[in-house]
Design an enzyme around this catalytic site. Sequence first.
Site, short mmCIF file in Angstrom:
data_model
loop_
_atom_site.label_atom_id
_atom_site.label_comp_id
_atom_site.label_asym_id
_atom_site.label_seq_id
_atom_site.Cartn_x
_atom_site.Cartn_y
_atom_site.Cartn_z
N ARG A 196 -7.19 12.71 1.13
CA ARG A 196 -6.10 13.17 2.02
C ARG A 196 -4.74 12.60 1.62
NH1 ARG A 196 -7.56 9.89 7.50
NH2 ARG A 196 -9.56 10.89 7.17
N HIS A 227 -5.75 3.57 -1.59
CA HIS A 227 -7.07 3.91 -1.06
C HIS A 227 -7.39 5.35 -1.45
CE1 HIS A 227 -9.74 4.16 2.85
NE2 HIS A 227 -10.40 4.47 1.77
N HIS A 261 0.83 6.26 1.88
CA HIS A 261 1.51 7.24 2.73
C HIS A 261 2.69 7.94 2.06
CE1 HIS A 261 -1.46 6.66 5.63
NE2 HIS A 261 -1.26 5.35 5.65
N GLU A 319 -11.07 -9.41 3.21
CA GLU A 319 -9.79 -9.05 3.84
C GLU A 319 -10.06 -8.90 5.33
OE1 GLU A 319 -7.24 -6.26 1.90
OE2 GLU A 319 -6.32 -5.63 3.77
N ARG A 332 -9.54 8.04 -0.72
CA ARG A 332 -10.53 8.42 0.29
C ARG A 332 -11.40 9.56 -0.22
NH1 ARG A 332 -8.99 6.33 5.72
NH2 ARG A 332 -10.78 7.50 6.45
N ASN A 355 0.85 -1.19 0.00
CA ASN A 355 0.00 0.00 0.00
C ASN A 355 0.89 1.25 0.00
OD1 ASN A 355 -1.40 2.27 1.13
ND2 ASN A 355 -3.05 0.91 1.73
N GLU A 363 -8.79 0.44 -3.06
CA GLU A 363 -9.61 0.49 -1.84
C GLU A 363 -10.53 1.70 -1.91
OE1 GLU A 363 -7.27 0.66 1.66
OE2 GLU A 363 -6.40 -1.30 1.34
N THR A 407 -8.36 3.45 8.64
CA THR A 407 -9.58 2.64 8.62
C THR A 407 -9.67 1.85 9.92
OG1 THR A 407 -9.13 2.46 6.26
CG2 THR A 407 -10.92 1.13 7.12
#
Length: 249
Positions: free
Chosen positions: A49, A43, A10, A151, A45, A7, A70, A101
Site C-alpha cells: 500500500r 515497511h 508515507h 523495538e 507491506r 521512516n 520492516e 501496525t
Amino acid sequence: MLRLGVNIDHVATVRNARGGAYPDPVRAAKLAEAAGADGITAHLREDRRHIMDADIDALMEALTVPLNFEMAATDEMQQIALRHKPHAVCIVPEKREEKTTEGGLEVAREENRLAHYIAPLRDAGCRVSIFIAADRPQIEAAHRIGAQVIELHTGAYCDFHAEGKFAERDAELARLTKMASFAHGLGLEVHAGHGLTYDTVQPVASLPEIKELNIGHFLMGEALFVGMDASIKEMRRLMDLARADQQSA
Ligand code: PXP
C-alpha cells in the site's frame, strides 16, 4: 548517541494516492540522510500500500546510511530480505485491515516458528529486530529466539497522550522504562517507535537503554508545513536535548 531512523513509508502513501512517480520516497530518504537521519526505515507491506518492491531496490542502491527493512514474517518477505541483505530487518505483525501496525508481535505464541524464520536472516548478516509491546514474556521470547534487537511499540503511550489520558500515558511510559531496562539487562539492543511526535518524543528519548528511535508519520506530516530538513532537525534537537538532560541529571 541516540540514533534517529526516519521512516519514509508515507511519502509512498502520497505517491500511491495518484499512482505515478511523485513524490519519490528515495528522494525523501536522501533528504532525511542530509538532515541527519542515522538510518532509513521502510515497511514493505504484503499489500504494497505504500513502499513497493522497486522502492526497496532503489533504496538499497541509493542509501549511504543503513536501511531498516520492516516486514511481516512471511516466506515472501524472507526471500526479499535475503536477496537484499539490508543492515537490519524488523519483524512486525501485519493485518490487512489495519491502518498501521497496531500492536507488537506475539513472539511467545510463535516462538519455534520465529526462531527458524530469523535464523537465515541472522546468518546472512542482518541484525534482526522484533517489534513488540513492552511486555516481559514477549521480551524474554524475543531473546530466546535469537533476536539481537527489540523495538518497543510506543503507540499506546502516544495514543494516551493524544487523548489526554495522562494517568494511562504515564503508566505506559513506566512500563516502557522498566522493560527497556529489563531487555537491556538481557543483552538486547533496545529501539522504540510508533506514533512519536515532538510532544511525546522526549520522555522516550531520555531512557538511557534506548539506542534508536524510528519515526515516520509525524515527521512527514510536519514536513508538509516546514520542509523535511526542518522537521527532522527539530526532532533530532529534541531527542538530543532529552538525552543531554538525562545524562546531566
Ligand atoms: N517502528 C515500527 C516497527 C513501525 O511499524 C512504524 C510504522 O510503520 C514506525 C516505527 C513508525 O511509526 P510512525 O510512522 O507512527 O512514526
